[in-house]
Design a protein around this motif. Structure first.
Motif, mmCIF file in Angstrom:
data_model
loop_
_atom_site.group_PDB
_atom_site.id
_atom_site.type_symbol
_atom_site.label_atom_id
_atom_site.label_comp_id
_atom_site.label_asym_id
_atom_site.label_seq_id
_atom_site.Cartn_x
_atom_site.Cartn_y
_atom_site.Cartn_z
ATOM 1 N N UNK A 31 27.950 54.542 91.367
ATOM 2 C CA UNK A 31 28.579 55.804 91.749
ATOM 3 C C UNK A 31 28.076 56.989 90.928
ATOM 4 N N UNK A 32 27.397 56.730 89.833
ATOM 5 C CA UNK A 32 26.894 57.799 88.986
ATOM 6 C C UNK A 32 25.481 58.192 89.420
ATOM 7 N N UNK A 33 25.232 59.478 89.525
ATOM 8 C CA UNK A 33 23.925 59.966 89.932
ATOM 9 C C UNK A 33 22.884 59.566 88.886
ATOM 10 N N UNK A 34 21.826 58.904 89.322
ATOM 11 C CA UNK A 34 20.757 58.514 88.422
ATOM 12 C C UNK A 34 21.052 57.279 87.591
ATOM 13 N N UNK A 35 22.279 56.828 87.584
ATOM 14 C CA UNK A 35 22.682 55.706 86.757
ATOM 15 C C UNK A 35 21.975 54.422 87.169
ATOM 16 N N UNK A 36 21.750 54.276 88.463
ATOM 17 C CA UNK A 36 21.110 53.068 88.975
ATOM 18 C C UNK A 36 19.695 52.917 88.412
ATOM 19 N N UNK A 37 18.960 54.029 88.322
ATOM 20 C CA UNK A 37 17.601 53.968 87.768
ATOM 21 C C UNK A 37 17.621 53.524 86.308
ATOM 22 N N UNK A 38 18.519 54.099 85.499
ATOM 23 C CA UNK A 38 18.601 53.730 84.093
ATOM 24 C C UNK A 38 19.030 52.273 83.932
ATOM 25 N N UNK A 39 19.957 51.840 84.752
ATOM 26 C CA UNK A 39 20.407 50.445 84.706
ATOM 27 C C UNK A 39 19.233 49.508 84.977
ATOM 28 N N UNK A 40 18.487 49.795 86.031
ATOM 29 C CA UNK A 40 17.335 48.952 86.375
ATOM 30 C C UNK A 40 16.279 48.971 85.281
ATOM 31 N N UNK A 41 16.025 50.155 84.707
ATOM 32 C CA UNK A 41 15.034 50.250 83.632
ATOM 33 C C UNK A 41 15.431 49.403 82.429
ATOM 34 N N UNK A 42 16.699 49.500 82.024
ATOM 35 C CA UNK A 42 17.136 48.736 80.854
ATOM 36 C C UNK A 42 17.167 47.238 81.152
ATOM 37 N N UNK A 43 17.639 46.859 82.339
ATOM 38 C CA UNK A 43 17.651 45.432 82.690
ATOM 39 C C UNK A 43 16.233 44.868 82.750
ATOM 40 N N UNK A 44 15.288 45.665 83.226
ATOM 41 C CA UNK A 44 13.884 45.233 83.244
ATOM 42 C C UNK A 44 13.369 45.047 81.824
ATOM 43 N N UNK A 45 13.665 45.994 80.945
ATOM 44 C CA UNK A 45 13.240 45.881 79.538
ATOM 45 C C UNK A 45 13.807 44.625 78.898
#
Length: 149
Positions: A31-45
């Motif tokens: 529900x947070x704008x842009x949050x999905x991208x950061x979540x995916x980036x951190x989970x990938x790391x």
């Protein structure tokens, strides 16, 4: 007494036509704008086993909420330790690990035993340290040392 309270709560929710309590706060990152991208980036790391990831943002931007969500939603192949404030002394890492693994491991007595312990673990250990900017230089150096294990 507790079960009676739970039954009453469930009855009240049913009378209102609700399946769950609408007053309970739950984190929904999508529900947070842009949050999905950061979540995916951190989970990938994390899945690629990068040594250190840094989460930055202004006060009130949701960093702590994000880190808590990540720590609760990582897959089962990781051991996660969430620390809300960095330890002030190196010896506190011993206490943190002893608290997390007390039923499964003989007690660690000093920081020199930590690398051996981490290297023997079956699951990849993830330390999530919130407010890391408050850590002393010695603690930050130890975090880097731990990341080499």
């Amino acid at each position: 007494m507790i079960s009676n309270h739970i039954e009453k709560s469930q009855e009240w929710l049913k009378r209102k036509g609700w399946r769950t309590n609408p007053f309970v706060f739950s984190i929904e990152p999508e529900l947070f704008v842009g949050y999905n991208n950061q979540t995916n980036d951190l989970l990938t790391s994390i899945s690629q086993k990068h040594k250190i990831s840094l989460v930055l943002g202004p006060t009130g931007s949701g960093k702590t909420t994000f880190l808590k969500w990540i720590s609760k939603n990582l897959e089962n192949d990781f051991d996660v330790i969430y620390v809300d404030k960095p330890p002030e002394k190196l010896e506190e890492f011993v206490a943190i690990l002893n608290d997390k693994y007390k039923p499964f491991w003989r007690k660690l007595k000093n920081t020199h035993q930590i690398p051996d312990f981490i290297n023997k673990k079956q699951k990849h250990l993830i330390f999530i340290i919130d407010e890391a900017h408050e850590a002393s230089l010695k603690v930050l150096e130890w975090i880097r040392t731990l990341s080499d294990q």
